[in-house]
Motif scaffolding. Sequence first.
Motif, PDB file in Angstrom:
ATOM      1  N   THR A 118       5.715   5.694  -0.256  1.00  0.00           N
ATOM      2  CA  THR A 118       5.037   6.991  -0.173  1.00  0.00           C
ATOM      3  C   THR A 118       5.280   7.758  -1.461  1.00  0.00           C
ATOM      4  O   THR A 118       6.210   7.464  -2.222  1.00  0.00           O
ATOM      5  CB  THR A 118       5.543   7.823   1.013  1.00  0.00           C
ATOM      6  OG1 THR A 118       6.958   8.050   0.861  1.00  0.00           O
ATOM      7  CG2 THR A 118       5.265   7.130   2.341  1.00  0.00           C
ATOM      8  N   ALA A 119       4.445   8.753  -1.701  1.00  0.00           N
ATOM      9  CA  ALA A 119       4.599   9.619  -2.872  1.00  0.00           C
ATOM     10  C   ALA A 119       4.171  11.023  -2.489  1.00  0.00           C
ATOM     11  O   ALA A 119       3.341  11.226  -1.597  1.00  0.00           O
ATOM     12  CB  ALA A 119       3.751   9.097  -4.026  1.00  0.00           C
ATOM     13  N   ILE A 120       4.744  11.983  -3.158  1.00  0.00           N
ATOM     14  CA  ILE A 120       4.410  13.395  -2.951  1.00  0.00           C
ATOM     15  C   ILE A 120       3.758  13.926  -4.220  1.00  0.00           C
ATOM     16  O   ILE A 120       4.250  13.697  -5.333  1.00  0.00           O
ATOM     17  CB  ILE A 120       5.660  14.246  -2.625  1.00  0.00           C
ATOM     18  CG1 ILE A 120       6.406  13.655  -1.426  1.00  0.00           C
ATOM     19  CG2 ILE A 120       5.268  15.698  -2.378  1.00  0.00           C
ATOM     20  CD1 ILE A 120       5.616  13.685  -0.142  1.00  0.00           C
ATOM     21  N   ARG A 147       1.580   0.233  -6.664  1.00  0.00           N
ATOM     22  CA  ARG A 147       2.609   1.274  -6.796  1.00  0.00           C
ATOM     23  C   ARG A 147       2.026   2.576  -7.322  1.00  0.00           C
ATOM     24  O   ARG A 147       1.064   2.590  -8.092  1.00  0.00           O
ATOM     25  CB  ARG A 147       3.714   0.813  -7.738  1.00  0.00           C
ATOM     26  CG  ARG A 147       4.643  -0.251  -7.160  1.00  0.00           C
ATOM     27  CD  ARG A 147       5.894  -0.380  -8.012  1.00  0.00           C
ATOM     28  NE  ARG A 147       6.675   0.869  -7.993  1.00  0.00           N
ATOM     29  CZ  ARG A 147       7.730   1.096  -8.781  1.00  0.00           C
ATOM     30  NH1 ARG A 147       8.110   0.186  -9.666  1.00  0.00           N
ATOM     31  NH2 ARG A 147       8.389   2.230  -8.697  1.00  0.00           N
ATOM     32  N   MET A 148       2.634   3.648  -6.888  1.00  0.00           N
ATOM     33  CA  MET A 148       2.364   4.962  -7.459  1.00  0.00           C
ATOM     34  C   MET A 148       3.571   5.356  -8.296  1.00  0.00           C
ATOM     35  O   MET A 148       4.704   4.977  -7.979  1.00  0.00           O
ATOM     36  CB  MET A 148       2.111   5.992  -6.357  1.00  0.00           C
ATOM     37  CG  MET A 148       0.822   5.759  -5.580  1.00  0.00           C
ATOM     38  SD  MET A 148       0.554   7.002  -4.288  1.00  0.00           S
ATOM     39  CE  MET A 148      -1.075   6.508  -3.689  1.00  0.00           C
ATOM     40  N   TYR A 149       3.319   6.109  -9.351  1.00  0.00           N
ATOM     41  CA  TYR A 149       4.382   6.505 -10.270  1.00  0.00           C
ATOM     42  C   TYR A 149       4.342   8.009 -10.501  1.00  0.00           C
ATOM     43  O   TYR A 149       3.262   8.625 -10.457  1.00  0.00           O
ATOM     44  CB  TYR A 149       4.228   5.792 -11.618  1.00  0.00           C
ATOM     45  CG  TYR A 149       4.382   4.292 -11.551  1.00  0.00           C
ATOM     46  CD1 TYR A 149       5.622   3.690 -11.772  1.00  0.00           C
ATOM     47  CD2 TYR A 149       3.287   3.472 -11.279  1.00  0.00           C
ATOM     48  CE1 TYR A 149       5.770   2.303 -11.723  1.00  0.00           C
ATOM     49  CE2 TYR A 149       3.426   2.091 -11.225  1.00  0.00           C
ATOM     50  CZ  TYR A 149       4.662   1.518 -11.451  1.00  0.00           C
ATOM     51  OH  TYR A 149       4.805   0.152 -11.394  1.00  0.00           O
ATOM     52  N   VAL A 150       5.504   8.552 -10.781  1.00  0.00           N
ATOM     53  CA  VAL A 150       5.578   9.959 -11.152  1.00  0.00           C
ATOM     54  C   VAL A 150       4.716  10.176 -12.394  1.00  0.00           C
ATOM     55  O   VAL A 150       4.817   9.427 -13.371  1.00  0.00           O
ATOM     56  CB  VAL A 150       7.036  10.389 -11.424  1.00  0.00           C
ATOM     57  CG1 VAL A 150       7.081  11.813 -11.999  1.00  0.00           C
ATOM     58  CG2 VAL A 150       7.860  10.311 -10.150  1.00  0.00           C
ATOM     59  N   VAL A 156       0.843  -1.195   0.000  1.00  0.00           N
ATOM     60  CA  VAL A 156       0.000   0.000   0.000  1.00  0.00           C
ATOM     61  C   VAL A 156       0.879   1.246   0.000  1.00  0.00           C
ATOM     62  O   VAL A 156       1.750   1.402   0.856  1.00  0.00           O
ATOM     63  CB  VAL A 156      -0.942   0.011   1.224  1.00  0.00           C
ATOM     64  CG1 VAL A 156      -1.686   1.334   1.311  1.00  0.00           C
ATOM     65  CG2 VAL A 156      -1.936  -1.140   1.134  1.00  0.00           C
ATOM     66  N   TYR A 157       0.636   2.115  -0.957  1.00  0.00           N
ATOM     67  CA  TYR A 157       1.337   3.396  -1.033  1.00  0.00           C
ATOM     68  C   TYR A 157       0.419   4.493  -0.485  1.00  0.00           C
ATOM     69  O   TYR A 157      -0.803   4.446  -0.669  1.00  0.00           O
ATOM     70  CB  TYR A 157       1.705   3.727  -2.473  1.00  0.00           C
ATOM     71  CG  TYR A 157       2.983   3.070  -2.958  1.00  0.00           C
ATOM     72  CD1 TYR A 157       4.070   3.844  -3.372  1.00  0.00           C
ATOM     73  CD2 TYR A 157       3.111   1.691  -3.003  1.00  0.00           C
ATOM     74  CE1 TYR A 157       5.244   3.248  -3.824  1.00  0.00           C
ATOM     75  CE2 TYR A 157       4.278   1.078  -3.452  1.00  0.00           C
ATOM     76  CZ  TYR A 157       5.335   1.866  -3.860  1.00  0.00           C
ATOM     77  OH  TYR A 157       6.501   1.277  -4.303  1.00  0.00           O
ATOM     78  N   THR A 158       1.041   5.477   0.167  1.00  0.00           N
ATOM     79  CA  THR A 158       0.298   6.618   0.703  1.00  0.00           C
ATOM     80  C   THR A 158       0.736   7.872  -0.033  1.00  0.00           C
ATOM     81  O   THR A 158       1.940   8.130  -0.190  1.00  0.00           O
ATOM     82  CB  THR A 158       0.545   6.787   2.214  1.00  0.00           C
ATOM     83  OG1 THR A 158       0.194   5.567   2.879  1.00  0.00           O
ATOM     84  CG2 THR A 158      -0.302   7.913   2.775  1.00  0.00           C
ATOM     85  N   LEU A 159      -0.238   8.640  -0.473  1.00  0.00           N
ATOM     86  CA  LEU A 159       0.031   9.871  -1.221  1.00  0.00           C
ATOM     87  C   LEU A 159      -0.123  11.079  -0.301  1.00  0.00           C
ATOM     88  O   LEU A 159      -1.133  11.220   0.394  1.00  0.00           O
ATOM     89  CB  LEU A 159      -0.944   9.980  -2.395  1.00  0.00           C
ATOM     90  CG  LEU A 159      -0.768  11.189  -3.323  1.00  0.00           C
ATOM     91  CD1 LEU A 159       0.574  11.119  -4.045  1.00  0.00           C
ATOM     92  CD2 LEU A 159      -1.912  11.254  -4.345  1.00  0.00           C
ATOM     93  N   VAL A 174       8.326   9.740  -5.874  1.00  0.00           N
ATOM     94  CA  VAL A 174       7.918   8.486  -5.250  1.00  0.00           C
ATOM     95  C   VAL A 174       9.092   7.907  -4.472  1.00  0.00           C
ATOM     96  O   VAL A 174      10.220   7.859  -4.968  1.00  0.00           O
ATOM     97  CB  VAL A 174       7.442   7.456  -6.301  1.00  0.00           C
ATOM     98  CG1 VAL A 174       7.087   6.131  -5.639  1.00  0.00           C
ATOM     99  CG2 VAL A 174       6.256   8.001  -7.090  1.00  0.00           C
ATOM    100  N   ASP A 175       8.819   7.471  -3.241  1.00  0.00           N
ATOM    101  CA  ASP A 175       9.805   6.796  -2.411  1.00  0.00           C
ATOM    102  C   ASP A 175       9.352   5.344  -2.267  1.00  0.00           C
ATOM    103  O   ASP A 175       8.509   5.023  -1.421  1.00  0.00           O
ATOM    104  CB  ASP A 175       9.887   7.480  -1.039  1.00  0.00           C
ATOM    105  CG  ASP A 175      10.941   6.853  -0.129  1.00  0.00           C
ATOM    106  OD1 ASP A 175      11.408   5.742  -0.431  1.00  0.00           O
ATOM    107  OD2 ASP A 175      11.271   7.476   0.902  1.00  0.00           O
TER     108      ASP A 175
END
Length: 358
Positions: A70-72, A44-47, A27-30, A64-65
């Motif tokens: 995590t992602a910003i 996954r989250m991607y740029v 699970v990724y958190t934005l 993305v880290d």
Amino acid sequence: MNRVFVLLALLLVLVVPARAEMDGDCVYTLYSAGGEELTMRAGRMYVGDEYISSDNQLYRVASVDDGNRTAIAEHVGEATLDEAAATAFASLIVRAESEKKIAMYSTHSDESYVPSDGESSKLENAGIYDVGESLAESFEKLGVDVEYSKETFHPHDAGAYRRSRRTAEELLKDSPDALLDIHRDAIPAEQYETEVDGEDVSMVRLFVGRSNPNGDENKAFAQQIKAVADEEYPGLVKDIYIGKGNYNQELYPRALLLEMGTHEIEKEKAMASTDYIADVISQVLYGESAVAEEEGAAQSGVASGIFWVIGAVIVIAVIYALASTGRLSAIWNKIKRTGSEMTGGVVGKKPDKGDKER
């Protein structure tokens, strides 16, 4: 022997991450640039990914880290509907003379709901098909024909969409008005719990693949659904995630992935949301609320039936008056009395005691 070990190693590499994502471990958190948590996603989250929040703010993933999952995201501004893409739906509105058709399938055929199904993954009789069947029934109650494929595409891995593509292509041969891939998410239950019209239901997340030539149209479709849902059933549509990949949505401009709740929520809550989301999608595709049309038709039918009965009674009254009196004035008085008695005074003059005695 060495070849066997190599094959086993490859299987572990492919299968373990897939199950981790499925069970909510991947699970990724934005977060916003200011550190505010925006949303979570199982996967996954991607740029370059985009996110439209519940209050219709548009964010774009800037970094993305993967280590911390995590992602910003940077705030782009208020999400606006691409009018050029939205015109793709104009020909569908109020298609009274055409058959209304929607096609559905479930790429992740094992997805289930822990509180109701006992586990998050079932290779047979998965909970996602109960939710899909409920959604199909909700559409059919609104006069929309549904073809819901019960094909399975195990295992739950990166190749599932390749395997489900053939089914999607078969479904599209019948030229449906929309192609829906029915899923459930894998993030905490509180991310999806809500109440609509006093009923405990699951939210619905709309997921769009951005890596396909129909991406703009698919996104516009999702935004229109959210706009109607926000107006009719606030809180029903959680948000819209526009992620890397195509998810077979390049096959059709009105293709969409629906996340019907999450693995930790009761399946019954996901099923309870289907009447609402079906009505919303029907409004987007066909114009006015199908629920309103159905109720209006029923009321119109009742009213029409009443007036047919009144008309028949009046005709009988005319014939009786001619036979018994032969006078026009008597005919008119009998018609008024009959109409008044049938409608409680709404039609004709309600007779008083004197009239009855005479």
